[in-house]
Structure formats: C-alpha cells, structure tokens
Design a protein around this motif. Sequence first.
Motif, PDB file in Angstrom:
ATOM      1  N   UNK B  41       0.765  -1.559  -0.103  1.00  0.00           N
ATOM      2  CA  UNK B  41       0.311   0.030   0.189  1.00  0.00           C
ATOM      3  C   UNK B  41       0.466   1.181  -0.117  1.00  0.00           C
ATOM      4  N   UNK B  42       1.981   0.854   0.810  1.00  0.00           N
ATOM      5  CA  UNK B  42       3.024   2.140   0.657  1.00  0.00           C
ATOM      6  C   UNK B  42       3.663   2.327  -0.481  1.00  0.00           C
ATOM      7  N   UNK B  43       3.670   1.574  -1.232  1.00  0.00           N
ATOM      8  CA  UNK B  43       4.115   1.724  -3.083  1.00  0.00           C
ATOM      9  C   UNK B  43       5.167   0.542  -3.473  1.00  0.00           C
ATOM     10  N   UNK B 302      -7.295  -9.698  -5.554  1.00  0.00           N
ATOM     11  CA  UNK B 302      -8.751  -9.652  -5.278  1.00  0.00           C
ATOM     12  C   UNK B 302      -8.983  -9.365  -3.704  1.00  0.00           C
ATOM     13  N   UNK B 303      -8.096  -9.933  -2.765  1.00  0.00           N
ATOM     14  CA  UNK B 303      -7.914  -8.888  -1.850  1.00  0.00           C
ATOM     15  C   UNK B 303      -7.068  -7.700  -0.862  1.00  0.00           C
ATOM     16  N   UNK B 304      -6.708  -7.493  -1.530  1.00  0.00           N
ATOM     17  CA  UNK B 304      -5.682  -6.066  -1.830  1.00  0.00           C
ATOM     18  C   UNK B 304      -7.009  -5.123  -1.732  1.00  0.00           C
ATOM     19  N   UNK B 311      -6.059  -0.072  -3.972  1.00  0.00           N
ATOM     20  CA  UNK B 311      -5.939  -0.483  -5.617  1.00  0.00           C
ATOM     21  C   UNK B 311      -4.308  -1.150  -6.380  1.00  0.00           C
ATOM     22  N   UNK B 312      -4.537  -2.216  -6.797  1.00  0.00           N
ATOM     23  CA  UNK B 312      -2.873  -2.759  -6.990  1.00  0.00           C
ATOM     24  C   UNK B 312      -2.310  -2.592  -7.585  1.00  0.00           C
ATOM     25  N   UNK B 333     -12.214  -3.599 -12.292  1.00  0.00           N
ATOM     26  CA  UNK B 333     -12.653  -2.935 -13.230  1.00  0.00           C
ATOM     27  C   UNK B 333     -13.526  -1.903 -11.788  1.00  0.00           C
ATOM     28  N   UNK B 334     -14.258  -2.299 -11.055  1.00  0.00           N
ATOM     29  CA  UNK B 334     -15.577  -1.671 -10.761  1.00  0.00           C
ATOM     30  C   UNK B 334     -14.562  -0.594  -9.793  1.00  0.00           C
ATOM     31  N   UNK B 335     -13.710  -0.638  -9.487  1.00  0.00           N
ATOM     32  CA  UNK B 335     -13.467   0.137  -8.447  1.00  0.00           C
ATOM     33  C   UNK B 335     -11.720   1.317  -9.142  1.00  0.00           C
TER      34      UNK B 335
END
Lengths: 409, 973, 85
Positions: B41-43, B302-304, B311-312, B333-335
């Motif tokens: 999440x921090x890149x 999916x879980x990320x 957003x992966x 896609x939806x996110x």
Amino acid sequence: MLKRSTQPKRLWRSAPLKPAYDAVVIGGGLHGLAAAYFLASRHGMQDVAVIEKRYIGYGGAGRNTAIVRANQRTSENVPLYKEALDMWPRLTRELDFNLMFYNCGNLNLAHSEAALKAMRLQTATAQFHGVDSRLLTPAECKALIPALDITDRPKYPIFGGMFHPPGGIVRHDAVVWGLAKGASARGVHIHQDTAVTGIEVQRGKVAAVQTSRGRIATPRVLNAAGAYAAALADHLLDIRLPISVLTIQAMVTQPLKPLLDHVISSGGYHIYANQTLKGEIATGAHMDRWPNYTTGTSAYYIKHQAEALTDLLPCLQGVKFMRTWAGLADMTPDMAPIMSGNDPVQGYYQDCGWGYFGFKSCAAAGKYMAQYMTTGTCPEILAPFDPGRFAAHRLMGETAALVNYSADN
Amino acid sequence: MERLKHLPTLRIAARQPITLRFNGRTLAGCAGDTVATLLYGSGERIFGRSLKYHRPRGLYSLDGECSNAMMTIDGMPNLNAELTPAREGMRVEPQNVMGSLKWDLLGGLDHLAFAMPAGFFYKTLHKPSWLWPRAVKGIRRAAGLGVLHPEARFDQRCDAIYPNVDVCVVGGGPAGLSAALAAAEEGLRVALLEARPRLGGFCDYRVRADAQGKPLHQWAAALADQVRARDNIRVFTDAPVVGAYPDGRVAAFQRGGPEDAFDLRYIEITAAGAVVATGCIERPLLFAHNDRPGVMQMGCAHRLLHTYGIRPAADAVFSVAHDLGLEAAIDLHDQGVTVHCVADARTDGQDPLLIAALEQRGIPLRRGWVAHTAHGRSRLRAVTLGTPAGTFRQRIACELLVASAGLTPLTGLVTMAGGQVKYDPRTGFFLPVRLPPNMQACGRLRGLHDPAALAADGTLAGLRAAEGLGCRPQRKIAAAEAALAAAPGAPRGSKWLAAPGKGAKTFICFDEDGTLKHLHQAMAQGFDVPELIKRFTAIGTGPGQGGIPGHNLPLLVAAGQASPASDPMPTTVRPPLVAAPIAAYAGGRHDMAKRTPMHDAQVAAGGRMERVGEWFRARRFGTDPGAAAEIMAVRTNVGLLDASTLGKFRVFGPDALKALQRVYVGDMARTRPFRTTYAAMCNEDGCVIDDGVVIRTGDNDFYITTSTGRAAQTVEWFRYHTRYDGWDYHIVNLTDAHGVINIAGPNARKVLEAMTADDVANTAFPFAACRDLTLAGGIPARAMRLGFVGELSYELHVPASCMETAWRMAEAAGAPFGIAPFGLEAQNTLRMEKGHVILGSESEQRTVLHDLGLGFLWCRTKPEAKTVGALALRDTADQPGRLKLVGFKMETPGDGPPRDGSPVVNGRIRGYVCTARHSHALGEPVGMALVEEELARGGTRLGIYEDGCGGRLRYGTVAPMPFYDPEGTRMRI
Amino acid sequence: MALNLNCPICGPRSGYEFRFGGEDKGPRPAEEGATTALWLAYAHLNRNVAGVQREWWCHKDGCGTWFRVCRDTVTNCEVPTVDTL
C-alpha cells in the motif's frame, strides 16, 4: 565450468532383468549400492544386480540427517568408521560426483560428570586409534557454537564437550546417486520397483532369488534391505535376528545464514543439530520406542524436539520448523551392526542392524562386504560383527547404557 | 497511497494509522494491515531477492505460500510479511540482498543461471579436490535467507493448550462453518480452527451475490455469527493447523493479539472426529518470468482491493483459468483499475453471468489464451499473451498481471492422517478418495465451488462426523444429501500446464529458483518420481512448504513421463503444513524435576545441586571438586546425606516371595526378619541392572530399596517378569512417601542416641540389622545399618512429611560434633575406597554380575524360580576373556589419580578406568577399572592412556580391594 | 509416530504413555535344561513381522498394567485379537 549445459545423460541405466547374476544385492540403499559398486569396481564382478522394491534411496538412505564421524566407543568399531570417514573425498573423486562432504567437525555435549567420563573414554579411544578428538570446557564449546547456552538455566546444563574435527556432513542423496552412477557405469544392473519374494536354497547353498519380475539364478545374495532386512531374513530363510525396527523422526527449519558451524549433539537431550549447506537446521534424534514399519510423524515428537532444541540453543526459538519426516532404524541390543555370511546358508550374506549409524559407515561396510562375498572369507575388520556374539553373551560395548526399547533391558 | 474507504468488505481501520520502518524509511498503513499489505500500500513493489539468482521478487500471494515476502522483522529473520500483522514502530528489513533491493550486487547471478543446471552442485566444484573445501564456505554464506544472531532471544509469550473435543473442524470458510454448526446442533463439543484472522474463507472478500441475491461476504458473516453464538463451538482464529495425525490429534498454533494472555500458543486437539474443510489455494500459472514483481495471484489482487482497500495497480492484464479470476477482474475494474484484457486458459465453461458482466464493462475476454512472457525487471512493464502454442501473440503494456492456472485443494491434512488422494481428470485436482477413520472432508477440498453446494456439503460432513460418534441425525443427513444433489457440482478445472519451450525462466518454485528447465534436466537423468525430483532439484523444499510447486510438479512430471497412461502422483505433504516457530511448539515451561524435602536446606548449606535422573541431588558442598572436607568428616567424625531419592517399595501378598525370587538373583527365601540382605537384579543378559537391600518385615511382606535411577521402572519390571504367572502379590512404590537420612561416621551412634529413646547400642542394633525406631516427637523411622561408605552408618527412612524435622533433629544432635552434610562426590570416593560398585559407573551394558566379582550374590540352586538373567549367569560363570573389575594403585602416586574413563592399554585397548580418586584415608590415589581377564591378576601393571597424553602412558598396578578397612571392622563398631 | 492403544483399565490413550514390552513369546522357558539357543530366542530374537503381531504393553504413565494387544506394524493400528497368532 561455465559452459552451456547440453541435455544431460541418465545417471544410471535401466536394464532388462537377466535370468542369472553373479551376485544379487537386496536393497537399493547405501549399503546395497556400495557393496554392488565395490563388487564391480574392486573385484571385477561383471554381473551384479541390485534389487530395490521402491526406488533407490527410498529408505534410510534418503531420510537420515547425513552426519558422519569416526569417534565410536570401542576398538572394534573405530577402525571401520575411520576408514569410512576417510573414504568420502576419495569416493567423490572416484565417482566423479560431488558427495558434498562438509568437514565441519562434530561437537558432542556432556550434561553430567558421568557423561564427561564416557566422553573421556570415547575421546581417548579415538586418539589411540589416530582419530582426532578432544575434550572441551563449556567455554570452549561456546567458542565453537556461540548460540549454545552454557549458563545454569537449561534443564541439563553443559558440563563440557567432545569435539571431533574430522567429522561433518555429507549430502546423503548424492551418495545414493553417485554410487548408483558408478555402479551402473561398471555394469551393475539396478532394478527398481522390483520386490524379492523368495530365496532358493539347494543343499545348503543359495541357488536363486525369486523376484516380482522373475527368478534370478545366483550363487550369492546380500541382504542389505535396511529396516526390512530382519523381516526378510525371517520370512525367506527363517533366520531370526536380534533386531527391533523403530521409527526415528527428524526435521528441518527454514534456511538461515550460517549459524551452526559444526554438527552438535547431546545425549542428555537426545538431540543433534547441524546446518545443511542450504542453511536449514536439521535436527532429530530420539526414537519412538515401539517397532513398526510406518514412517509417520507425530505431534508429540516434534513438540518434544522443540522443547529440547530451545533449551540448548535458545536463539532458535523464533526459527520455524519447515518439514518433518521419519525413517526406520533397525536396532540391535548393543547398537552395533550385524555383518556375516555363509551361516547358516552358503552364499547368503547379511549387512544389517545398523540402527541410525548406517549412513556414516556405508562406504567401508560396502567395501568389505564386497570382499567377503568375493572371497567367501570374512575380512578381519568385520569379524567382530558376527551375530554369534549375542549367543556368546559378548555384547559389543558400543553403548554403555542399557537400551530400553524393549522391556527386556 | 490513499486507501479505498467505503467498501463493505474492508478489514482495516483506516483511521488508526500505523507506521513502521522499512529499509531505513518510514512507511505508513493502518490497523488491520499485514506488513506485506502495508508495504504494498505504500508503493513498495520489490519485497526481496530470490535465493539462488537474486532475482527481484514482489508480492505474489497473501498467505505465505512462498518466500518472496520473507523479511527480518525486529531482528527475527525469515518472518513472512504476508502473515505478520503490522505493528507500530516495527523495524522491517529485506533479506538475501547485497546492496539495495533495487540494485542487488548479486543480481548478475541471474545471467549465469544457464551454467547452473539441475543438480549443479553434484557435478561441479569437486575437481580439483582442493576446490570443494574452499567453495563450501562461499556456498554456505550465499545460502540461507535471514541472519540470526546467536544471542537473539524470542520475547514472545508462549503457551500450550490441549483441548479435548468431539469434533475438530479445520477451516472457517462456508463449508467448515456449516460443518461446525451441524455437529454442534447434535450437541457435540466442537473446535473450529481458522488460519486467517477472520472466519468466512474465500467468501469474506467477495461482493458477488449468491442465488438469493445476498452478497457472499454477508452470507458468510451470517454463518460466522451463528457459529460464534453457539456455546459448544470453540473458535480459534489466526490459528493455522500444522498437522493432523492418525491418532486423532490435530496440532495448530495460534497468534495472540495484545488482549490475549499469549503471543503464540500451541494447540493440540484430541478429537474423536475431524472435518477437514481447508479449501483451495491457487495453482501458479507457468510462463517466462512468471516471478516478476507485478505478477500476482487472483486472490492476492482481489483481497488487496476488497480486504485492505488497496488498488493493486492503475492497469492490469489477467491470465486466469477460473471464474474467481473473472470475478476479480470485474471487481478491480469497478474500483477504478483499467483491465486491458482477461485471458482465460479455458475455452469454455465460464459462468455466463460473469461473461456478460465483462462484456458490459467492455473488458475483452480471450478464451484459450494464456500469458507467455512477463516483461520488465524490477517492475512489470508489459505482458505477452497468446494462444497455447504461441501461434497468435499480443504484447500489452501494463503494471499488473493477475496470473493463475486455477485452484488446487489443500489435502495435506487428509494424507498426513493416513488418507489417500487421487488425480481427478474432471477437476484437475488431487481429490480425497479414501479418508482416515473418523475424518470427513468437505467443501472446496472436494472440488465444489458453488456456495449452496459448499454449505450443503459442510452440513453433511458435520452430520456424518456426528453419526460416527453415535448421534443419529438420519433425517438431517437425507436433507443435506438432497440439498447437495440439487446444488451445482464440481466445476471442470483447467488442465493448462505451460507454454512449450525450454522454460529456463519459467519458475515452478520461487523459493529454490527451480525452473521448468531444471525439471526437464532432472527427468532426463532418470529422476522420474516427484519425490526424487524434489530432492535432486530442491523444488518444493523451500520455506513456502511446497505451496507454489505442490500441484504443478506432479502434473508436469506425469506429462513428461514416457508412459503417459499413469496418473499424476502427488508429492508427499509433511508436517508442519505451515512453518511454525519452534517456540510455538515448545510452549511455555516444560522442565519437570523432583526435589527432595531437603532441597532448600542443602542449597542453603552450599550444596551444588545436579540432576540425577528426575531428581536434584547435592553433588558437593562448597567449591572443592574433591570434597575432601566432607570425606574426612565421614571418616573421622560424622556426616549427613540426603538419600531420599533411593527407590523404596513394599512387596506383599501370598506370592510376594515368588516375585522376589524371579527378579533377584539371590535366594530371597533365606532373608530373615528385620535383617538387611544385599541383593541384585539382572536383566536377561546377566547384566546387573539394580542393587539394593531386601528386608523381610512380616509374613509375605518385604521392604526393598533400589538405586535412584531404577526406582521409576521397578514396579513395571516386577510386573513384566511375572506377567504370565497370575501371582497374587502387590508392589507399592514408597519412594516419594519416605525421605531417607544417612548418618555416617564413627560418631553416628552418638548422634542417633540423641534422636531416639530406643536402644541403638551395637548389641541391640547390630550391623546389617533393621529396626523400626521412634524418634523424638514420635516420628517413626525405619533404620538400617548399612556399610556403603564403610563407616558406622544408619539409614533412617522417615515419612516425607517428617523429613525436615528429622533432618533438623540430626543436625542439632550432631552439632556438638560439627556434623555437616555430604554429597554424592564424597560418597563416591568413600564407597570406592571400600570397593563398592555403583551400577552404570563400574558396570555397563556388557558387564555381567560375575565380571564385578559379585557372582556370590547369585543362587544357582533355585531353577524353579526361573530367575531373570539366570541362564546368562550360568553360561558366563566361568567364561574366559571377559572384562573384570579390579582395583589399582598408581606407580607414581604423586601425579594424582588418572581421569575416569581413561582406557587401559596394553598394545591395544584392553579396558578402562571406571573411577579413580585420591584416597585421603590411604594418602594415595586408588581406582577401579574394568580390564580384560588376563590383566586382572594382582600386581599386573596397567598402562593408562589419558586423553591428550600423546601416547605417554601412566602406570598403575592391580591391587586388592577393598582399599580401606578390608576387614570391615569400622562399619561394625 | 502416531499410535493410540486401548488400555484395559484406562481406555484409549496416546501411545506415548505406554511402554512396549516385546513380541508375545509365551511364558518364560523353564530354567532346567534350557539351552543357550532357547535363551537367545526368548531374550533377543524377534520375528519383526510386517503385519499383525501380538505383543505386550505397559501403561507406564497410567495404571501400570501389562497387557497384550494385537497391532498391525504396517499401519500402527491396534486390531482385534487374532487367535491364530
């Protein structure tokens, strides 16, 4: 060294089962393969078959933790193990296969004055036979293995140690494959997936071996079936042996950068630990005390191993066990092997009862069993290992303690 | 990176920020993050470097299935960031890196990979022979992952619990939850174990609606609520199971939170029945550079997104083979993730609703297509997709490739417990075909997928487990069977293996850098069994526990075999299923030892306590290793020994004498009332296993003592050797019930006289007698006059509860003489001067009674007793060439005694020194040795080879024993 | 390895609570006239059956009873008593 690899060749050939061989070896483990290799390479025996029920190295050969050393307790044993230990570099050259002998030395810990006394006998016996071995203080032990806890905190504090520099570890699978490669190159036939179902005896002599794939006429057969040797002897020839087949479990941790520079072992904790070249800590030792032929593991065992390991080497607490497995050990009452031949059947040889010492000794045992099978005369170095010692009330003294896997002791 | 905040499936607390240090930088996430999700999440994209080739590796799974995310956290190496909850202030360091994660100095090794074929080390570095011992040092340094400091300590709180339940359910997904509920409703005690922090399994993060239109995560949460509401279901989350055994035991370890009383605890469940509902993991998709950072499993992406709100990537390509992959593509896609394309290895069989949803969103679906190559090095830049043979190809630039060849069930517990699995061509799974007794399997493990099917199957498994325990839920079983039959069955699975080619960069095993090419090389050399390939190539032997290669390896081997008719053979799954910290197994304190009633008093008196078997005993008082003062006190004055650890037994009943005759080699019929008889027990080999005294205390009633070490086995030994006889006798262990005080020395009688009003004069209480005395204050004491240390000596057996009073009484009575306690070291020298043996010290496994000169203890005229060891004693009575126990003195006494254990040498090793000490009474060293019979004659010169002597022998001479008071007058005064 | 045994007094318990007491070789041979060979067979020689055998066990960490069971050494499971052994 850095040439592009071409498609490699098979390490050992598969061959059709012939109706007759000069010698048949039962068991494609270390002792069987070594005997076959020496029969072919040293004694020019052209037609040797190794019969293996599963695949080579399935049994104890692939399940032991690969420790080698020569500091046994008695004068009968030290020379045999010393020769075996000296053979690793030579075999590596001879087989052109890297057996990965890592000569890191073995440190055995004493947790009582009685254990120190036992080590003094073992150390001096080794020294007398020209085998390097020395006694260390707890501080000297810690200098070798900084992870040791030499304070009074552990259940069994460390009183001292016995260091044996010539020992170490060998890659056990490499020995199986190297011997198979060498034997095969010298004409030995290795038959996997083949079970021995009978031994034909005519007029007191071995005549043939029955297998699941047909009959093999042969004048000599070696029973090197490891944990199954005793059952096989009873089943096929009605020979009963003073053997109990017990499970011994072992396990490895996740890989670490070098932490243990030597093999360590402790009789008090029933534990040994060494770091493989891959960095895993391999550990195990005490036996489950009832005979059986499963190679199952148990929750009880791994838990007790963890308790002992963290007591001795507390830094390992946060390290993770990754895999545990089990093998079978064929134990004799005096923890020394049985090697004999031509009794009670001419041409029948047996090499078994090695318990958990079968790995260290395989090269020397194979060499001399091959000599025995070729000449029909027992080499002097093997004479003490005749099972007649049990009837004569002359146990070998390889263990001082009463072994209590049977209530008889 | 900003987290998505309004998803219903989020399991993080975005308002509770957490920061940690990674590689020297501070990164931020929030409560609920694992270290891995916080980093991602921090890149962060590169998590570590691979073992052999130092290839950059990134986040691939979230359940610790490979070593990619193994890091050193707060000094502890090899922690999997995917499984480690993020905590404030953690220090996280990558492993196996030279330089930086991005610019690893050993990264060049990757280009040398061609020179390291399968079995590389077996064939190289051994020529010339000097090379290997040098090379091995470098290999050791290069191998291994994390660095562990030898003084590192694990400061976590460890615990162990051993619950007993009726049914143990493993897996907290829909099937496991249903099974637990069904069994619990039958009134059974149920334990439910779930590896992840939350119940719900693979439904916990899915927003797709079930047949009733309810989102799956809500449906699963409702099931979980029902389970939690039941009093007879004990739920353990964060508790991965490590093993299931044929004896019905299930072992797990649980991570505790700050509110728990433990950080780690070992859970060993004994269950009458078990339900395995462990579900599936993913089967990795094999293609060139499939290990690049930016390639991840569908569940991971999916879980990320749904669990952690991350957003992966900005854009992604999918190469999958399961409907879960299509679902993940739709959700990403939806996110807001741009999904360029979904390649599905299956040509048909997809859920039409998912196809419609993809179409609706304009995401192209390429049926039958797969990923061929991942491009980019430290980050994914593009992907080449194509038809299986590569006839048609397309390169698509993207940041993320979601890659999966489908699912693979976790059947490890089934096989570990003794069940069997078999390859099922429809699902492409290894499915359980034979279950161990009392074990049920259900859910995705059996190939099912549809939620209704999972629930029905779970319910059925729970009911069947209950049925196995005597419940009769027949009607419910019929209903569950009907529900299962009505639900969709197991979907067809993808058979896709790998694109054609050498596969030099197609990684089957990330942990060991094992490639498709390695596998082919191994097979060409004759390794055609998956187990052997594992050993030869190391594939599947890494810290990921075979999670990555576990399924692909057997399929590839089967595909590569000459005879394609044979079914793929699964590799053996070995415990622990999940790597478990050794401390978790070890649990809390586990040392158990006994202390005598006088333990503290002896410590206070300067006693150095040592373990002797299960007891603590005083070795010596003070620092003198030879305990000279203690010895002299006994020889010239009086000393006090705590001998409470001696084994003490009452043997009584009509057949008691017969039992004694069986186990003691002497004739126990000759024992006299209240006289001590020294007696020995042998094993079948004639080896002395125990010695002690036997006292006849009444009709068919005996009191016996044994050595400390044998006490625990004595009852068992008596019963073993009389097991066929059906004799009527009892043996009661009184070892802990009685304390023993030994008062020894010329002044011993004076001390005892001050302790009792009974007559203890030599006439009333002579040597070898036994008397029941009453000590002051009414303490009953069974007293014996024995001569182990060779002086006037009383052994007082008193009730353990009175032991301290009696001991204090002896101290007070002896105070005028300066009585002091003595320990085992002093006793050792004192008895040795008398020529008395200690079994295990002067004997070993091969020593028979005759060898110790104790043959007189054997009565050969009681064959009807069938005495244990008698036959061996008969055979060895006059057998030549045995080791014999002798006494010896030194030629140059000034050099002190030789060290215990030193061999006796005469051309060869012919015996060894058992015990040797300086004798204060004689003023010279004396000792006992076991030597070959030819050396046993008096006056024979013994060469003694001490360790480190360099061949310079010391010499002793065989001397008669006892050394001290040979007439034995001193113990009879 | 994992094993449960049925103690006649205590019921089914973990195998680690028991001590193995050897193959059931029958009552002790008479001392009078016993040969060394007979002694060896009784004291040390085993059949090492890979299959069902009758053997002695002691519930050492429990009631202390010695009892006989039949066990399959290949599966490590107790089996109902077989009279033909």
